[in-house]
Design a protein around this motif. Structure first.
Motif, PDB file in Angstrom:
ATOM      1  N   VAL A 103      -0.186  14.126 -23.058  1.00 24.34           N
ATOM      2  CA  VAL A 103      -1.347  14.914 -22.124  1.00 24.34           C
ATOM      3  C   VAL A 103      -0.497  14.365 -20.947  1.00 24.34           C
ATOM      4  N   MET A 104      -1.409  15.451 -20.191  1.00 24.53           N
ATOM      5  CA  MET A 104      -0.670  15.413 -18.531  1.00 24.53           C
ATOM      6  C   MET A 104      -2.182  15.168 -17.828  1.00 24.53           C
ATOM      7  N   ALA A 105      -2.589  13.995 -17.350  1.00 22.18           N
ATOM      8  CA  ALA A 105      -4.463  14.333 -16.547  1.00 22.18           C
ATOM      9  C   ALA A 105      -3.926  13.903 -14.969  1.00 22.18           C
ATOM     10  N   THR A 106      -2.384  14.805 -14.881  1.00 22.66           N
ATOM     11  CA  THR A 106      -2.233  13.850 -13.383  1.00 22.66           C
ATOM     12  C   THR A 106      -3.264  14.928 -12.528  1.00 22.66           C
ATOM     13  N   GLY A 107      -4.082  15.689 -12.529  1.00 23.58           N
ATOM     14  CA  GLY A 107      -5.202  16.538 -11.987  1.00 23.58           C
ATOM     15  C   GLY A 107      -4.284  17.568 -10.965  1.00 23.58           C
ATOM     16  N   PRO A 108      -5.084  18.882 -10.736  1.00 18.12           N
ATOM     17  CA  PRO A 108      -4.755  19.878  -9.900  1.00 18.12           C
ATOM     18  C   PRO A 108      -4.470  19.669  -8.455  1.00 18.12           C
ATOM     19  N   LEU A 109      -5.287  18.289  -7.529  1.00 18.68           N
ATOM     20  CA  LEU A 109      -5.285  18.242  -6.370  1.00 18.68           C
ATOM     21  C   LEU A 109      -4.072  16.774  -6.401  1.00 18.68           C
ATOM     22  N   SER A 110      -3.512  16.262  -6.422  1.00 16.34           N
ATOM     23  CA  SER A 110      -3.333  15.038  -6.381  1.00 16.34           C
ATOM     24  C   SER A 110      -1.807  14.759  -5.879  1.00 16.34           C
ATOM     25  N   ALA A 111      -0.468  16.075  -5.512  1.00 19.77           N
ATOM     26  CA  ALA A 111       0.501  15.703  -4.982  1.00 19.77           C
ATOM     27  C   ALA A 111       0.187  16.446  -4.071  1.00 19.77           C
ATOM     28  N   ALA A 112       0.340  14.873  -3.369  1.00 21.62           N
ATOM     29  CA  ALA A 112       0.209  15.439  -1.825  1.00 21.62           C
ATOM     30  C   ALA A 112       1.503  15.883  -0.977  1.00 21.62           C
ATOM     31  N   ARG A 113       0.867  17.043  -0.348  1.00 28.01           N
ATOM     32  CA  ARG A 113       1.734  18.194   1.123  1.00 28.01           C
ATOM     33  C   ARG A 113       2.561  17.409   1.702  1.00 28.01           C
ATOM     34  N   GLN A 114       3.721  17.117   1.859  1.00 25.01           N
ATOM     35  CA  GLN A 114       4.297  15.861   2.811  1.00 25.01           C
ATOM     36  C   GLN A 114       4.280  16.875   4.101  1.00 25.01           C
ATOM     37  N   PRO A 115       4.199  16.311   5.153  1.00 19.41           N
ATOM     38  CA  PRO A 115       4.529  17.158   6.711  1.00 19.41           C
ATOM     39  C   PRO A 115       5.892  17.191   6.604  1.00 19.41           C
TER      40      PRO A 115
END
Length: 525
Positions: free
Chosen positions: A131-143
């Motif tokens: 079960v992936m509960a990693t969230g839709p807004l969790s992987a930061a966009r790196q500059p």
């Protein structure tokens, strides 16, 4: 070997572990951070707070609801993190988690109908259901700017703010990004910095939160009617109790329209997104709301030339995330704040001492990147989930995410996603959606045990029909036609709308219907 492995210890992961353990399943949680909280563990930047009222941004569990009182109408990050720890401790879920552990791969073994999950610590786990509960807004966009490696000053990412105080006093600070995060951090940094430079690519619509201390009487009223409140939120498109529109703009007189807009502005927050039923589909109605907000900006920003740059005109209001702020526009009246329009004067590169645009150089001691996230797929792709033949989620979603109910993907059996593409996700309140989806998954697992099934995935037809339904619901929306993070655009120009736009209430009814019909659309073996 576990029945279930849950990846992520944010809103979704905490509840999913609780729900599955409660029904007697053996469950393990895996989380990269040292503790629970998910995005609210990492997003510690000054001014970080939720843009939904705390009375809704809560688990609708009567025991938790009665024992917790929010201090503010819109809780800040420290309070949100404290709440999630309170929930995790109350439900005793922390003992199930492996913290400081990132999932590096998960491969389905068809011989055993299990996932083999690998991690960066060397720990390998096996489970029947992932079960992936990693969230839709969790992987930061790196500059990624030319010359960034040469810059000798300090850089910080809002999505991974350090857990110690950052000294801003007397520093020349640059903030890159003016979306939901930028509008929160900018007003807090401005009074501390010697000078603040705001680098804006696109002017975004932002409305006031009207935040303040939580009204004790209002809290008590909600506690007294927790069952009624829960019912209302579970039958609301957004999973809240926010006011909904009474009709299209044309059904009101000009005076009535103005009065409605003023009332919503006074209410604050996302209530401005539902003033009229057709503001998300009709260009003229949308422009009516947009111009109302633009005029409000003009009344706040003292300098007309600065106001002109801050006033959004590039897209219809609500077709990108509507920002909710406290004193954002007022900040640009300060003498120590400079707005740099990088659409007009683009950033060319970083230097050892700052940022060079086409027309100027800005000496900076600290640069804050409020550059957001890789939405929906970032954390899912990072987990490297694969079928036995090596096919990964990124392969199956090469032309945009396709799911059944937003919960499963054909080709990756026994994988579930909480708040994933094809579910209400970012278009609704994460707390009730998390609770509803986790309950659905738990009940489906129980159904499989009762019928001696070991494998489940959507039928090809069910996944195709659900994807078509999502597209059909999105087609009339101005948001579908506007470049934004909710729309996947292929090289040939074709589009796929990622979250389910039909409302949380409609999605929940569909899930209940599927369950009542013996989990139609799922193939068991």
């Amino acid at each position: 070997m576990y029945d279930v492995i849950v990846v992520g210890a944010g809103i979704g992961g905490i509840y999913a572990v609780h729900r599955f353990a409660q029904q007697g399943l053996s469950v393990a949680g895996v989380e990269g951070a040292p503790g629970v909280g998910g995005v609210w563990y990492h997003n510690r930047y000054p001014g970080a707070r939720v843009d939904l009222e705390g009375i809704y941004y809560s688990y609708f569990d009567p025991e938790l609801y009665r024992r917790w009182t929010w201090k503010e109408r819109y809780p800040s990050q420290p309070e949100l993190l404290a709440y999630l720890n309170f929930a995790a401790d109350t439900w005793d879920v922390k003992r199930h988690f492996r913290f400081n552990t990132w999932v590096t791969g998960a491969t389905f073994d068809p011989a055993t109908d299990r996932y083999v999950v690998t991690t960066d610590t060397g720990l390998t786990l096996e489970c029947r259901f992932l079960v992936m509960a990693t969230g839709p807004l969790s992987a930061a966009r790196q500059p990624d700017f030319p010359g960034l490696d040469e810059y000798r000053g300090e850089t910080l990412l809002t999505a991974h703010w350090p857990d110690h105080p950052v000294d801003v006093a007397g520093k020349r600070v640059g903030v890159i990004g003016t979306s939901a995060t930028g509008v929160q951090v900018i007003p807090v940094l401005a009074p501390q910095a010697s000078h603040l430079y705001v680098f804006q690519r696109t002017a975004n619509y932002s409305v006031p939160a009207h935040n303040g201390p939580m009204d004790p009487q209002r809290h008590e009223e909600h506690v007294a009617r927790i069952d009624e409140l829960t019912h209302q939120c579970l039958h609301h498109p957004g999973g809240t109790d926010l006011p909904l529109a009474d009709g299209p703009a044309a059904s009101f007189s000009p005076a009535e329209r103005t009065a409605l807009l003023e009332r919503r502005w006074a209410y604050g927050g996302h209530a401005m997104g539902t003033v009229f039923t057709d503001q998300g589909t009709d260009v003229a109605t949308n422009e009516l709301v947009a111009e109302f907000v633009r005029q409000k900006i003009r009344t706040v920003v003292a300098r007309p030339d600065v106001a002109d740059k801050l006033i959004p005109t590039a897209y219809p209001i609500g077709t990108r995330r509507l920002c909710v702020d406290t004193n954002y526009y007022q900040t640009f009246n300060r003498d120590n704040v400079t707005l740099v329009d990088i659409r007009e004067d683009p950033i060319e590169c970083f230097t050892a001492t700052g940022v060079r645009t086409r027309a100027a150089h800005y000496d900076l001691d600290l640069v804050v990147f409020a550059t957001g996230f890789k939405p929906f797929t970032g954390s899912l792709f990072k987990a490297n989930i694969r079928a036995a033949d090596g096919t990964g989620l990124s392969d199956l979603w090469a032309r945009g995410p396709v799911t059944y109910l937003g919960l499963q993907v054909r080709g990756l059996p026994n994988l579930f996603i909480v708040n994933g593409p094809g579910s209400p996700s970012v278009l609704a309140n994460f707390f009730p959606t998390t609770m509803q989806q986790s309950a659905f998954i738990g009940d489906l697992i129980a159904h499989m045990a009762a019928h001696n099934h070991t494998r489940v995935e959507p039928t090809e037809q069910a996944q195709r029909e659900w994807t078509a339904h999502v597209a059909e619901m999105a087609a009339p929306m101005l948001r579908y036609k506007t470049p934004n993070y909710m729309v996947h655009v292929n090289d040939d120009g074709s589009r796929a709308f990622i979250p389910y736009p039909g409302g949380f209430d409609r999605h929940a009814r569909k899930c209940a219907e599927v369950e009542a019909n013996g989990y139609e659309g799922f193939a068991f073996s």
